[in-house]
Design a protein around this motif. Structure first.
Motif, PDB file in Angstrom:
ATOM      1  N   THR A 152       0.838  -1.203   0.000  1.00  0.00           N
ATOM      2  CA  THR A 152       0.000   0.000   0.000  1.00  0.00           C
ATOM      3  C   THR A 152       0.874   1.256   0.000  1.00  0.00           C
ATOM      4  N   GLU A 153       1.797   1.372   0.962  1.00  0.00           N
ATOM      5  CA  GLU A 153       2.758   2.474   0.955  1.00  0.00           C
ATOM      6  C   GLU A 153       4.027   2.067   1.678  1.00  0.00           C
ATOM      7  N   TYR A 154       5.138   2.650   1.257  1.00  0.00           N
ATOM      8  CA  TYR A 154       6.449   2.339   1.812  1.00  0.00           C
ATOM      9  C   TYR A 154       7.047   3.631   2.362  1.00  0.00           C
ATOM     10  N   ARG A 155       7.145   3.704   3.670  1.00  0.00           N
ATOM     11  CA  ARG A 155       7.725   4.867   4.337  1.00  0.00           C
ATOM     12  C   ARG A 155       8.387   4.386   5.613  1.00  0.00           C
ATOM     13  N   GLN A 156       9.098   5.294   6.279  1.00  0.00           N
ATOM     14  CA  GLN A 156       9.757   4.910   7.522  1.00  0.00           C
ATOM     15  C   GLN A 156       8.746   4.411   8.539  1.00  0.00           C
ATOM     16  N   ASP A 157       9.078   3.303   9.179  1.00  0.00           N
ATOM     17  CA  ASP A 157       8.280   2.664  10.221  1.00  0.00           C
ATOM     18  C   ASP A 157       7.010   2.005   9.703  1.00  0.00           C
ATOM     19  N   SER A 158       6.812   1.949   8.406  1.00  0.00           N
ATOM     20  CA  SER A 158       5.685   1.196   7.868  1.00  0.00           C
ATOM     21  C   SER A 158       5.998  -0.295   7.926  1.00  0.00           C
ATOM     22  N   HIS A 159       4.960  -1.110   7.852  1.00  0.00           N
ATOM     23  CA  HIS A 159       5.181  -2.552   7.825  1.00  0.00           C
ATOM     24  C   HIS A 159       5.998  -2.948   6.600  1.00  0.00           C
ATOM     25  N   ALA A 160       5.805  -2.234   5.511  1.00  0.00           N
ATOM     26  CA  ALA A 160       6.598  -2.520   4.313  1.00  0.00           C
ATOM     27  C   ALA A 160       8.077  -2.334   4.604  1.00  0.00           C
ATOM     28  N   GLU A 161       8.429  -1.243   5.292  1.00  0.00           N
ATOM     29  CA  GLU A 161       9.843  -0.994   5.559  1.00  0.00           C
ATOM     30  C   GLU A 161      10.443  -2.068   6.459  1.00  0.00           C
ATOM     31  N   VAL A 162       9.718  -2.451   7.521  1.00  0.00           N
ATOM     32  CA  VAL A 162      10.332  -3.354   8.498  1.00  0.00           C
ATOM     33  C   VAL A 162      10.278  -4.810   8.062  1.00  0.00           C
ATOM     34  N   ILE A 163       9.519  -5.123   7.005  1.00  0.00           N
ATOM     35  CA  ILE A 163       9.555  -6.471   6.434  1.00  0.00           C
ATOM     36  C   ILE A 163      10.406  -6.486   5.167  1.00  0.00           C
ATOM     37  N   ILE A 164      10.018  -5.707   4.168  1.00  0.00           N
ATOM     38  CA  ILE A 164      10.776  -5.674   2.910  1.00  0.00           C
ATOM     39  C   ILE A 164      12.174  -5.120   3.149  1.00  0.00           C
ATOM     40  N   GLY A 165      12.269  -4.124   4.027  1.00  0.00           N
ATOM     41  CA  GLY A 165      13.587  -3.577   4.344  1.00  0.00           C
ATOM     42  C   GLY A 165      14.538  -4.652   4.858  1.00  0.00           C
ATOM     43  N   ARG A 166      14.039  -5.521   5.701  1.00  0.00           N
ATOM     44  CA  ARG A 166      14.883  -6.621   6.185  1.00  0.00           C
ATOM     45  C   ARG A 166      15.298  -7.529   5.033  1.00  0.00           C
ATOM     46  N   LEU A 167      14.366  -7.824   4.141  1.00  0.00           N
ATOM     47  CA  LEU A 167      14.703  -8.682   3.001  1.00  0.00           C
ATOM     48  C   LEU A 167      15.708  -8.017   2.064  1.00  0.00           C
ATOM     49  N   LEU A 168      15.847  -6.692   2.175  1.00  0.00           N
ATOM     50  CA  LEU A 168      16.838  -5.963   1.378  1.00  0.00           C
ATOM     51  C   LEU A 168      18.130  -5.716   2.160  1.00  0.00           C
ATOM     52  N   GLY A 169      18.235  -6.339   3.337  1.00  0.00           N
ATOM     53  CA  GLY A 169      19.475  -6.260   4.095  1.00  0.00           C
ATOM     54  C   GLY A 169      19.545  -5.159   5.123  1.00  0.00           C
ATOM     55  N   MET A 170      18.436  -4.439   5.349  1.00  0.00           N
ATOM     56  CA  MET A 170      18.442  -3.406   6.382  1.00  0.00           C
ATOM     57  C   MET A 170      18.332  -4.035   7.775  1.00  0.00           C
ATOM     58  N   PHE A 171      18.555  -3.228   8.787  1.00  0.00           N
ATOM     59  CA  PHE A 171      18.402  -3.629  10.193  1.00  0.00           C
ATOM     60  C   PHE A 171      19.302  -4.822  10.540  1.00  0.00           C
ATOM     61  N   ASP A 172      20.463  -4.909   9.888  1.00  0.00           N
ATOM     62  CA  ASP A 172      21.424  -5.990  10.146  1.00  0.00           C
ATOM     63  C   ASP A 172      20.827  -7.373   9.892  1.00  0.00           C
ATOM     64  N   TYR A 173      19.920  -7.441   8.945  1.00  0.00           N
ATOM     65  CA  TYR A 173      19.265  -8.715   8.626  1.00  0.00           C
ATOM     66  C   TYR A 173      19.915  -9.322   7.382  1.00  0.00           C
ATOM     67  N   THR A 174      20.187 -10.614   7.434  1.00  0.00           N
ATOM     68  CA  THR A 174      20.741 -11.326   6.288  1.00  0.00           C
ATOM     69  C   THR A 174      19.631 -12.118   5.622  1.00  0.00           C
ATOM     70  N   SER A 175      19.219 -11.688   4.440  1.00  0.00           N
ATOM     71  CA  SER A 175      18.084 -12.293   3.752  1.00  0.00           C
ATOM     72  C   SER A 175      18.493 -13.547   2.992  1.00  0.00           C
ATOM     73  N   GLN A 176      17.561 -14.493   2.912  1.00  0.00           N
ATOM     74  CA  GLN A 176      17.776 -15.721   2.160  1.00  0.00           C
ATOM     75  C   GLN A 176      17.041 -15.725   0.815  1.00  0.00           C
ATOM     76  N   ILE A 177      16.222 -14.702   0.567  1.00  0.00           N
ATOM     77  CA  ILE A 177      15.472 -14.600  -0.682  1.00  0.00           C
ATOM     78  C   ILE A 177      15.640 -13.183  -1.236  1.00  0.00           C
ATOM     79  N   ASP A 178      15.270 -12.997  -2.497  1.00  0.00           N
ATOM     80  CA  ASP A 178      15.448 -11.699  -3.149  1.00  0.00           C
ATOM     81  C   ASP A 178      14.099 -11.076  -3.519  1.00  0.00           C
ATOM     82  N   VAL A 179      13.928  -9.824  -3.136  1.00  0.00           N
ATOM     83  CA  VAL A 179      12.793  -9.035  -3.620  1.00  0.00           C
ATOM     84  C   VAL A 179      13.193  -8.476  -4.982  1.00  0.00           C
ATOM     85  N   VAL A 180      12.457  -8.868  -6.036  1.00  0.00           N
ATOM     86  CA  VAL A 180      12.872  -8.486  -7.396  1.00  0.00           C
ATOM     87  C   VAL A 180      11.938  -7.462  -8.041  1.00  0.00           C
ATOM     88  N   SER A 181      10.775  -7.204  -7.428  1.00  0.00           N
ATOM     89  CA  SER A 181       9.858  -6.227  -8.012  1.00  0.00           C
ATOM     90  C   SER A 181       8.930  -5.685  -6.942  1.00  0.00           C
TER      91      SER A 181
END
Length: 368
Positions: A15-44
């Motif tokens: 729906t929207e991607y901004r700081q502290d949104s659920h998108a940021e804290v889930i997708i952001g982790r999958l993109l390597g933010m928050f010291d998270y090591t992702s096992q899958i790739d967000v491609v789109s």
């Protein structure tokens, strides 16, 4: 073949991607933010709204991830050259209307409709993650649930909070003969109330024989909550036990601090009673207490973290990855359908001012 192309690929519908949104804290982790090591790739990505404080567009450009103008194109991901392995639906946050029942009308059915259409056109059968409940509309939720079951898609939904550690830890066996469960929750009636309901259900489904369904939902608001407690209809001792498990609770009784409490009362078909009490800003985390058949009480808080980067989303992100990698969900779709019904009927009860029977939920059963 490179290590990157061997990794599972997912499309994120947001729906929207901004700081502290659920998108940021889930997708952001999958993109390597928050010291998270992702096992899958967000491609789109697909972004339904791009507000002034959007951070998703710049991040996507920085990472070389296309932002498509339609859900179909995001799932097709033509730039990748091979099919994706999963779809993540994050329909939380954004500028959407409210209905008369105080529910925010997120476009979750639209997200599912377009996802199913894309999967059909592309002849794909891949796991789907849906953030929080299925829909604000019970009829839409029933349609989504039936489509998921008919298609046999691996599905993970719901809240991040039930996946957090319980402090102090207790054996799930203590819930085998549970009689009452009391959850204390906070902030928004529907948005945070759903988290509380998911905490309730994650505990309730541990009873002997598993889940057997919900008979009715009733919601009280304001002074009627304390009046019901004074009449002995609501277990005050369990509430105090749950509050006693939390940190940074204001001194005294919540009735001295909370102007408009909201209480969801859930009656299960086997007689179990569940309570979820919304206490606005009186507390800042979730806790529960339950009473066993022998009268013994147990209480614990959900170790959700109390600030950025919101540690409770780390476990949820791991579960999303687990589903995409294995093709199996760690949580059955029945739980999400049941909790969707509980919050929707709870908001309807609040709107109508009476108990609501739940024939669509009374036959939902699943093992623990």
């Amino acid at each position: 073949m490179s290590a990157r192309t061997e990794r599972k690929k997912v499309a994120a519908i947001i729906t929207e991607y901004r700081q502290d949104s659920h998108a940021e804290v889930i997708i952001g982790r999958l993109l390597g933010m928050f010291d998270y090591t992702s096992q899958i790739d967000v491609v789109s990505l697909y972004l339904d709204q791009v507000p002034a404080n959007d951070t998703g567009m710049a991040l996507a450009q920085e990472r070389g991830i296309p932002v498509y103008g339609s859900i179909l194109d995001a799932i097709a991901a033509p730039h990748v050259g091979s099919p994706i392995h999963g779809v993540l639906l994050i329909g939380e946050h954004g500028d959407y209307p409210w209905n008369e029942k105080r529910q925010k009308m997120y476009p979750r059915r639209y997200f599912f409709e377009e996802t199913f259409r894309a999967l059909d056109l592309l002849e794909l059968n891949v796991p789907i993650f849906n953030d929080k409940h299925l829909s604000f509309c019970m009829q839409d939720a029933e349609w989504i649930y039936s489509e998921l079951k008919e298609r046999g898609l691996p599905f993970l939904g719901g809240s991040s909070i039930p996946h957090t550690p319980q402090v102090p830890a207790y054996s799930p066996e203590k819930l085998n003969q549970v009689q009452e469960i009391f959850v204390v929750s906070w902030l928004g009636t529907e948005s945070y109330g759903f988290h509380g309901i998911e905490v309730l259900q994650a505990a309730a489904e541990q009873r002997a024989g598993g889940e057997t369904g919900i008979r009715s939902v009733q919601t009280l608001e304001g002074r009627s909550v304390w009046a019901a407690m004074d009449r002995g209809e609501v277990p005050e001792d369990l509430m105090m036990q749950a509050l006693g498990s939390l940190r940074d609770v204001l001194p005294g009784h919540p009735r001295d601090h909370v102007d408009v409490p909201v209480l969801f009362i859930i009656t299960y078909t086997d007689g179990l009673k569940g309570y979820v009490l919304q206490l606005q800003r009186f507390i800042r985390e979730w806790g529960l207490a339950f009473r066993e058949g022998n009268g013994e009480m147990t209480a614990a808080r959900c170790e959700s973290g109390m600030g950025r980067p919101y540690s409770h989303f780390e476990k949820l992100t791991q579960l999303i990855e687990q589903m995409v990698l294995t093709g199996r969900s760690p949580v059955c779709a029945e739980r999400t359908f049941l909790t969707t019904g509980m919050i929707n009927l709870g908001m309807e009860s609040l709107f109508l001012g009476r108990k609501i029977e739940s024939p669509q939920l009374c036959s939902i059963s699943y093992p623990n």
